[in-house]
Design a protein around this motif. Structure first.
Motif, short mmCIF file in Angstrom:
data_model
loop_
_atom_site.label_atom_id
_atom_site.label_comp_id
_atom_site.label_asym_id
_atom_site.label_seq_id
_atom_site.Cartn_x
_atom_site.Cartn_y
_atom_site.Cartn_z
N LYS A 29 27.77 33.81 34.28
CA LYS A 29 28.35 34.01 35.61
C LYS A 29 29.86 34.12 35.47
CE LYS A 29 29.18 31.58 39.99
NZ LYS A 29 30.66 31.67 39.82
N SER A 43 32.52 37.06 40.04
CA SER A 43 31.74 37.98 40.87
C SER A 43 30.34 37.47 41.17
CB SER A 43 31.63 39.35 40.17
OG SER A 43 30.84 39.24 39.00
N GLY A 44 29.91 36.43 40.45
CA GLY A 44 28.57 35.90 40.64
C GLY A 44 27.77 35.93 39.35
N SER A 79 30.85 44.05 36.81
CA SER A 79 31.06 43.53 38.18
C SER A 79 31.51 44.65 39.11
CB SER A 79 32.13 42.44 38.18
OG SER A 79 31.90 41.46 37.21
#
Length: 351
Positions: A263, A266-267, A301
């Protein structure tokens, strides 16, 4: 296979790449270098309108494609203002504090093609004159470029051909050590660029048929956030960014293994692809570390943010002192290159 990768060749290629100035917005020479090199292996390439380079290797399955990227653009600066004394005010290109480049040698690239050297300094550098220099903020007001020419005025500097908007590159000061380290500016992400070039050349030399048509994008706008968000063929299923692994307190990434990102800012990255990469690493004696990068976003991302319906992942060699004077070890380069090499020959993850 025991002689691959040849890390001495990888390090030599990195040294070639980092010495080609390519701050974001001024990447034409680096892209041309890669294009010329891949042409020697008769690799199909094309430029996108943003100036990046896409190399394509045909695969057995043409309905599903893979897409890998590494970015050739680096941190740098741009001339903001020519001061009355002939020195230059600058603005940063990319995310770094000015203290990371204070005292660094640099080159101003004029529109007319001249390359004029200089040094990045605080205006209040002389400790015998400025008592509070250590307390002053390193910012666009106080940082300047001392031009290596006899200039005493704004007019003198302009006569050299220097103008607002000229790009400024930082001296990489690249060195390799007997202990296996390579230290230089711009290992982010030219270490990964070298790895992708080597993998492409190895596959072509061995006439390896890939399971899927695979594209390699050498992007040129990653440091400002949108390098790899376009020119992604609609057949693309998997997208793997190859970029640096971030090292610091609380991080597992080191300079000796390949970092697999779980991760970043951006997630999470795709769970199935992440597990696929770790299984490849285990099967091929590739040392790896799983990690989270809290203040980081990749070309993968950018592709997700642009709305592409893809499986995305991120790996890379561990780079110490990111966005400053960076360093990595040949073992990290070896493990990263091996993982990329085996990944592009593997079956895709189950969607």
């Amino acid at each position: 296979m025991s002689n691959y990768p040849n890390i001495e060749e990888t390090k030599a290629l990195i040294k070639d790449l980092v010495t080609i100035p390519s701050p974001t917005g001024y990447t034409k020479d680096a892209i041309q270098f890669i294009e010329n090199r891949l042409a020697k292996s008769h690799v199909q390439t094309k430029r996108n309108r943003k100036g990046g380079l896409i190399a394509t290797l045909p695969g057995k399955d043409t309905r599903k494609h893979r897409f890998l990227t590494a970015h050739v653009d680096t941190l740098g600066a741009i001339v903001k203002e020519i001061k009355d004394n002939g020195r230059l005010k600058i603005q940063a290109i990319g995310g770094f504090p000015f203290n990371f480049v204070e005292g660094e040698y640099c080159t101003i690239h004029t529109v007319g093609g001249e390359k004029i050297t200089g040094t990045i300094l605080m205006h209040q550098t002389a400790v015998h004159v400025y008592r509070n220099t250590s307390e002053l903020k390193r910012d666009t007001e106080n940082i300047e470029v001392r031009v290596d020419a006899v200039v005493k005025s704004e007019e003198d500097t302009r006569k050299l051909g220097i103008e607002v908007g000229d790009f400024i590159s930082f001296d990489p000061r690249v060195e390799t050590t007997d202990s296996g380290f390579i230290k230089s500016r711009h290992l982010d992400d030219k270490a990964s660029v070298a790895i992708l070039i080597n993998v492409i050349e190895k596959l072509v030399a061995d006439q390896t048929e890939l399971p899927y048509t695979t594209h390699f994008l050498f992007s040129n706008n990653e440091e400002i956030g949108y390098g790899g968000n376009s020119n992604i063929p609609p057949e693309t299923v998997e997208y793997l960014a190859v970029d640096m692994g971030a090292i610091g307190d609380g991080q597992r990434t080191d300079e000796y293994t390949v970092s697999i990102c779980v991760k970043d800012a951006s997630g999470p990255y795709h769970y199935g692809l992440r597990n696929h990469l770790t299984e490849i690493a285990k099967a091929n004696q590739i040392d790896y570390k799983l990690d989270i990068y809290p203040y980081y976003q990749s070309d993968a991302s950018a592709a997700i943010h642009s709305g592409h319906d893809i499986i995305h992942g991120l790996i890379g060699p561990g780079i110490d002192a990111s966005h400053a004077f960076e360093r990595t070890h040949e073992s990290s380069l070896k493990h990263t290159e091996n993982l990329v090499y085996h990944y592009v020959q593997s079956e895709m993850v189950e969607e």
